[in-house]
Design a protein around this motif. Structure first.
Motif, PDB file in Angstrom:
ATOM      1  N   LEU A  30       0.873  -1.173  -0.090  1.00  0.00           N
ATOM      2  CA  LEU A  30      -0.117  -0.146  -0.001  1.00  0.00           C
ATOM      3  C   LEU A  30       0.982   1.434   0.162  1.00  0.00           C
ATOM      4  O   LEU A  30       1.953   1.269   0.815  1.00  0.00           O
ATOM      5  CB  LEU A  30      -0.933   0.080   1.209  1.00  0.00           C
ATOM      6  CG  LEU A  30      -1.726  -1.330   1.575  1.00  0.00           C
ATOM      7  CD1 LEU A  30      -2.414  -1.205   2.871  1.00  0.00           C
ATOM      8  CD2 LEU A  30      -2.834  -1.623   0.413  1.00  0.00           C
ATOM      9  N   ASP A  31       0.397   2.309  -0.719  1.00  0.00           N
ATOM     10  CA  ASP A  31       1.092   3.794  -0.916  1.00  0.00           C
ATOM     11  C   ASP A  31       0.292   4.241   0.173  1.00  0.00           C
ATOM     12  O   ASP A  31      -0.826   4.009   0.646  1.00  0.00           O
ATOM     13  CB  ASP A  31       0.903   4.185  -2.201  1.00  0.00           C
ATOM     14  CG  ASP A  31       1.515   5.528  -2.403  1.00  0.00           C
ATOM     15  OD1 ASP A  31       2.743   5.979  -1.962  1.00  0.00           O
ATOM     16  OD2 ASP A  31       0.635   6.421  -2.796  1.00  0.00           O
ATOM     17  N   VAL A  32       0.947   5.323   0.733  1.00  0.00           N
ATOM     18  CA  VAL A  32       0.391   6.176   1.724  1.00  0.00           C
ATOM     19  C   VAL A  32      -0.258   7.606   1.064  1.00  0.00           C
ATOM     20  O   VAL A  32      -1.626   7.487   0.976  1.00  0.00           O
ATOM     21  CB  VAL A  32       1.293   6.805   2.799  1.00  0.00           C
ATOM     22  CG1 VAL A  32       0.419   7.565   4.009  1.00  0.00           C
ATOM     23  CG2 VAL A  32       1.776   5.397   3.642  1.00  0.00           C
ATOM     24  N   ASP A  33       0.516   8.432   0.763  1.00  0.00           N
ATOM     25  CA  ASP A  33      -0.014   9.827   0.401  1.00  0.00           C
ATOM     26  C   ASP A  33      -0.814   9.820  -0.772  1.00  0.00           C
ATOM     27  O   ASP A  33      -0.644   9.114  -2.015  1.00  0.00           O
ATOM     28  CB  ASP A  33       1.218  10.567   0.038  1.00  0.00           C
ATOM     29  CG  ASP A  33       1.755  10.985   1.184  1.00  0.00           C
ATOM     30  OD1 ASP A  33       1.190  11.384   2.330  1.00  0.00           O
ATOM     31  OD2 ASP A  33       2.980  10.759   1.467  1.00  0.00           O
ATOM     32  N   ASN A  34      -2.052  10.053  -0.668  1.00  0.00           N
ATOM     33  CA  ASN A  34      -2.859  10.133  -1.705  1.00  0.00           C
ATOM     34  C   ASN A  34      -3.827   8.910  -2.026  1.00  0.00           C
ATOM     35  O   ASN A  34      -4.358   8.753  -3.069  1.00  0.00           O
ATOM     36  CB  ASN A  34      -2.466  10.922  -2.994  1.00  0.00           C
ATOM     37  CG  ASN A  34      -3.115  12.442  -2.634  1.00  0.00           C
ATOM     38  OD1 ASN A  34      -4.334  12.781  -2.485  1.00  0.00           O
ATOM     39  ND2 ASN A  34      -2.130  13.394  -3.207  1.00  0.00           N
ATOM     40  N   THR A  35      -3.330   7.746  -1.439  1.00  0.00           N
ATOM     41  CA  THR A  35      -3.746   6.581  -1.533  1.00  0.00           C
ATOM     42  C   THR A  35      -4.749   6.137  -0.496  1.00  0.00           C
ATOM     43  O   THR A  35      -5.951   5.503  -0.428  1.00  0.00           O
ATOM     44  CB  THR A  35      -2.590   5.485  -1.988  1.00  0.00           C
ATOM     45  OG1 THR A  35      -2.179   5.674  -3.083  1.00  0.00           O
ATOM     46  CG2 THR A  35      -3.168   3.861  -2.067  1.00  0.00           C
ATOM     47  N   LEU A  36      -4.046   6.186   0.662  1.00  0.00           N
ATOM     48  CA  LEU A  36      -4.747   5.900   2.152  1.00  0.00           C
ATOM     49  C   LEU A  36      -5.346   7.012   2.769  1.00  0.00           C
ATOM     50  O   LEU A  36      -6.129   7.041   3.633  1.00  0.00           O
ATOM     51  CB  LEU A  36      -3.726   5.024   2.995  1.00  0.00           C
ATOM     52  CG  LEU A  36      -3.375   3.917   2.467  1.00  0.00           C
ATOM     53  CD1 LEU A  36      -2.339   3.168   3.451  1.00  0.00           C
ATOM     54  CD2 LEU A  36      -4.296   2.854   2.559  1.00  0.00           C
ATOM     55  N   GLY A 114      -1.390   1.959  -5.576  1.00  0.00           N
ATOM     56  CA  GLY A 114      -0.976   3.373  -5.648  1.00  0.00           C
ATOM     57  C   GLY A 114      -1.467   4.416  -6.392  1.00  0.00           C
ATOM     58  O   GLY A 114      -2.027   4.029  -7.513  1.00  0.00           O
ATOM     59  N   ASP A 115      -1.087   5.630  -6.348  1.00  0.00           N
ATOM     60  CA  ASP A 115      -1.860   6.719  -7.048  1.00  0.00           C
ATOM     61  C   ASP A 115      -0.797   7.498  -8.215  1.00  0.00           C
ATOM     62  O   ASP A 115      -1.479   8.424  -8.826  1.00  0.00           O
ATOM     63  CB  ASP A 115      -2.514   7.932  -6.160  1.00  0.00           C
ATOM     64  CG  ASP A 115      -1.184   8.633  -5.668  1.00  0.00           C
ATOM     65  OD1 ASP A 115      -0.605   8.106  -4.810  1.00  0.00           O
ATOM     66  OD2 ASP A 115      -1.039   9.852  -5.768  1.00  0.00           O
ATOM     67  N   GLN A 116       0.023   6.901  -8.135  1.00  0.00           N
ATOM     68  CA  GLN A 116       1.267   7.472  -9.073  1.00  0.00           C
ATOM     69  C   GLN A 116       1.676   6.531 -10.348  1.00  0.00           C
ATOM     70  O   GLN A 116       2.308   5.568  -9.783  1.00  0.00           O
ATOM     71  CB  GLN A 116       2.380   8.300  -8.422  1.00  0.00           C
ATOM     72  CG  GLN A 116       2.087   9.397  -7.474  1.00  0.00           C
ATOM     73  CD  GLN A 116       3.345  10.097  -7.319  1.00  0.00           C
ATOM     74  OE1 GLN A 116       3.906  10.852  -8.134  1.00  0.00           O
ATOM     75  NE2 GLN A 116       3.367  10.425  -5.997  1.00  0.00           N
ATOM     76  N   ILE A 117       1.582   6.916 -11.480  1.00  0.00           N
ATOM     77  CA  ILE A 117       1.992   5.996 -12.722  1.00  0.00           C
ATOM     78  C   ILE A 117       3.594   5.882 -12.479  1.00  0.00           C
ATOM     79  O   ILE A 117       3.743   4.674 -12.871  1.00  0.00           O
ATOM     80  CB  ILE A 117       1.465   6.774 -13.940  1.00  0.00           C
ATOM     81  CG1 ILE A 117       0.184   6.833 -13.806  1.00  0.00           C
ATOM     82  CG2 ILE A 117       2.293   5.934 -15.029  1.00  0.00           C
ATOM     83  CD1 ILE A 117      -0.842   5.569 -14.137  1.00  0.00           C
TER      84      ILE A 117
END
Ligand SMILES: [Mg+2]
Length: 168
Positions: A30-36, A114-117
């Protein structure tokens, strides 16, 4: 295609147990920033705690891999009761490798969310981990991020899976 996510969701809370079972995913990175949650926010986004608990109860292994530093990542991971790797250097495989060892799962049984490509998705695809894109909770306002988000557009799937769509 290294920049294309294998799967795309609106929010992390739209990822369901049935989807993971169907795709042979036994653990999630899991990614944190802008994902969780939003950037630098110490409080998880709406529904995230419940989602984490549901995953745990269904035997899905979870681990946070963030490029951010320990003071940001550790308290957040502790709050959710999830193990973590910080300074993961995504898209490089370092953090994913550590996560795979900690979860004791091979790459092909892991999904990375995650939210970043150019970090989360590229890193997962490069390592042979299933890539699960989520739409960023909030759009960053800095010029650098605005540029990054623009560069992501060609690779973001048009259709993001949302749990509620099922009812339509
Ligand atoms: Mg992020």
């Amino acid at each position: 295609m290294l920049f294309k996510p294998d799967f795309a969701f609106y929010r992390i809370t739209d990822i369901e147990i049935s989807f993971l079972k169907k795709n042979g995913i036994k653990g999630l990175i899991l990614d944190v920033d802008n994902t969780l949650t939003t950037h630098d926010n110490p409080i998880p986004a709406e529904g995230v705690r419940e989602w984490i608990e549901n995953m745990k109860q269904n035997g899905i292994k979870l681990i946070i891999v963030s490029n951010n530093h320990p003071p940001r990542v550790k308290p957040f991971a502790d709050l959710l009761g999830v193990d973590f790797v910080c300074e993961g250097k995504k898209p490089l495989s370092k953090g994913f490798k550590q996560a795979s060892e900690k979860m004791n799962l091979p790459f092909d049984e892991i999904g990375a969310v995650g939210d970043q490509i150019y970090t989360d998705i590229l890193g997962a695809n490069f390592s042979g981990i299933k890539s699960l894109y989520v739409s960023p909770i909030e759009h960053e306002k800095t010029a650098f991020f605005k540029f990054k988000r623009k560069m992501e557009i060609p690779f973001i799937p048009k259709k993001l899976y949302r749990k509620t769509e099922r009812k339509l």
